[in-house]
Design an enzyme around this catalytic site. Sequence first.
Site, PDB file in Angstrom:
ATOM      1  N   HIS A 120     -12.961   3.373   0.412  1.00 24.76           N
ATOM      2  CA  HIS A 120     -12.903   2.363   1.488  1.00 24.76           C
ATOM      3  C   HIS A 120     -13.638   1.091   1.060  1.00 24.76           C
ATOM      4  O   HIS A 120     -14.093   0.322   1.916  1.00 24.76           O
ATOM      5  CB  HIS A 120     -13.561   2.844   2.795  1.00 24.76           C
ATOM      6  CG  HIS A 120     -12.910   4.015   3.461  1.00 24.76           C
ATOM      7  ND1 HIS A 120     -13.643   5.043   4.005  1.00 24.76           N
ATOM      8  CD2 HIS A 120     -11.615   4.322   3.677  1.00 24.76           C
ATOM      9  CE1 HIS A 120     -12.818   5.939   4.540  1.00 24.76           C
ATOM     10  NE2 HIS A 120     -11.568   5.516   4.340  1.00 24.76           N
TER      11      HIS A 120
ATOM     12  N   ASN B 204       0.870  -1.180   0.000  1.00 28.42           N
ATOM     13  CA  ASN B 204       0.000   0.000   0.000  1.00 28.42           C
ATOM     14  C   ASN B 204       0.902   1.224   0.000  1.00 28.42           C
ATOM     15  O   ASN B 204       1.473   1.580   1.027  1.00 28.42           O
ATOM     16  CB  ASN B 204      -0.891  -0.039   1.251  1.00 28.42           C
ATOM     17  CG  ASN B 204      -1.814   1.157   1.343  1.00 28.42           C
ATOM     18  OD1 ASN B 204      -1.763   2.071   0.512  1.00 28.42           O
ATOM     19  ND2 ASN B 204      -2.655   1.173   2.355  1.00 28.42           N
TER      20      ASN B 204
END
Length: 399
Positions: free
Chosen positions: A180, A7
Site C-alpha cells: 500500500h 491496475n
Amino acid sequence: MKILVVNCGSSSIKYQVRDMTDESLLAVGLLDRVGIPGTTLKHEPVGKDEVLIKKDLPNHTEGMKLVLEALVNPEYGCIESMDDIGAVGHRVVHGGEHFAESTVIDERVKEVIRECFDIAPLHNPPNLMGIEACQELMPNVPHVAVFDTAFHQTMPPESYMYALPYEVYDKYRVRRYGFHGTSHFYVSHRAADMLGKPYEECKIITLHLGNGASMAAIKDGKVVDTSMGFTPLEGLVMGTRSGDIDPAIVFFLMEKMGMNAQEANNFFNKKSGMLGLSGVSNDLRDVLEAAASGNERAQIALKVYYNKVRGYIGNYIAKLNGCDCLVFTAGVGENGIDIRENICKDLDYLGIKIDSEKNNVRGKEVDVATEDSKVRIFVIPTNEELVIACDTYDLTKSS
Ligand code: AMP
C-alpha cells in the site's frame, strides 16, 4: 498530456484516464471477470452516462482492447483517438529491493517484476500480463511501473529484517517489504499540507484500513516502519487475513487439519481475519451491524481489530518519538465513523483526542481531533491512481 492508469489483477482491469494539464479525471472503469464467463466492462466517462458492456473475453490483451475501444468510442469515449494518450502508468505490487521509485518500463524492469513472481505470486504475474497487453496494443508510448513496495524501501534494517538465519535474507530475500506504499505516500503528503509543515519535518502515522489494511510510521519523509511484511499477510487484522499470529500456529494447524502449504496459505489469507473470527463477513459494515444486534463473535472480532490497531499506534509513537498526526484512509478509515472513534478513544495519554461531532463524517478530507488534541487526526481519502498518473507524467513528459 493524457495518461492512462492501469491496475491489472488476475481477472480484472481497473483503469483511469487523466488530463495532466490540470490532473482532471476523464474516465474510470473496471473490467471484471477477464478469462471467466460473464466478463463485464463498467465504463464511467466523466460528465456522461456510465455504460455496461458484457462480452466474454479470453485474456487480458482482449480485455485491454475492449477498454481502449471504450476510451475512443464516439458516444461514451473520453478521448478522440489513442494518439491522445501520451503514456501509460501501471500499478505493480512488488518491486523487491530493486525499486525505491517509479520507473519507465524496459526489458530489465520486466525481468525484475518476473523475478518477484516467487514472492508475490498472486499479484506480479497479472501486473506483468497487463503491462505486456498494453505494450502490445500501445507500442509507441512509454509505460511506467509504480510499485506498492517502493515507498517503504526507506525503512531501516532494524525494521525490515526478521530474526531468522541471515542466509534466508541473502539467498531468498526474505525480509519485510510493506505494501500500500502509494497510498501511504499520497495521504502522508496531503497530511503534511494540512499540518502546514514541510513534509521532511513531520512525524506521521498513516492507517490504510480497507479490506486489506496496513499502517506506516513516517518520519522526516521516510518510512520508519510499516505493518505488512514479506507479504501482505503480516500486521493488522484484515477482512480475510489473520495479520500477526504466532507462526507456530501454522505448523500446528497444518498437522491438525491436514493442510498442505497452499491450503494453509489460503486459510490464513482468505478464511481468517474478520470473516473467520466473526463468522459473519469480511465487510466491516456487516460485522458492525451484527455486533450492534448482539452477535457476540462479531463484538469480539471488532475488539480484536481495534486492539491491534491501537497497539500499532503505540508502537509507532515510540518509534517516531512523537507524532504530529494520525491519518485514516481507505474504505474503513474513510467511512468507519465508529471504528475511528473506537480506535482513538482513551488514547489521551498519547495526546490523541477525537472529537465525536467532527468525526461524524465520511469520505472527506477533514481534521476530526479536538482543539486541544496534541496529535491531529485526519481523515484523507486516498488516491493511488493520481500518484501513478503524476509519476508517469513526471517520468515521461520530456520524452
Ligand atoms: P477498500 O479495500 O479500501 O475498498 O475498503 C473496502 C472496505 O471498506 C469494505 O470491505 C468495508 O469493510 C469497508 N467500509 C466501507 N464503508 C464502510 C463504512 N461505512 N463503515 C465501515 N466500513 C466500511
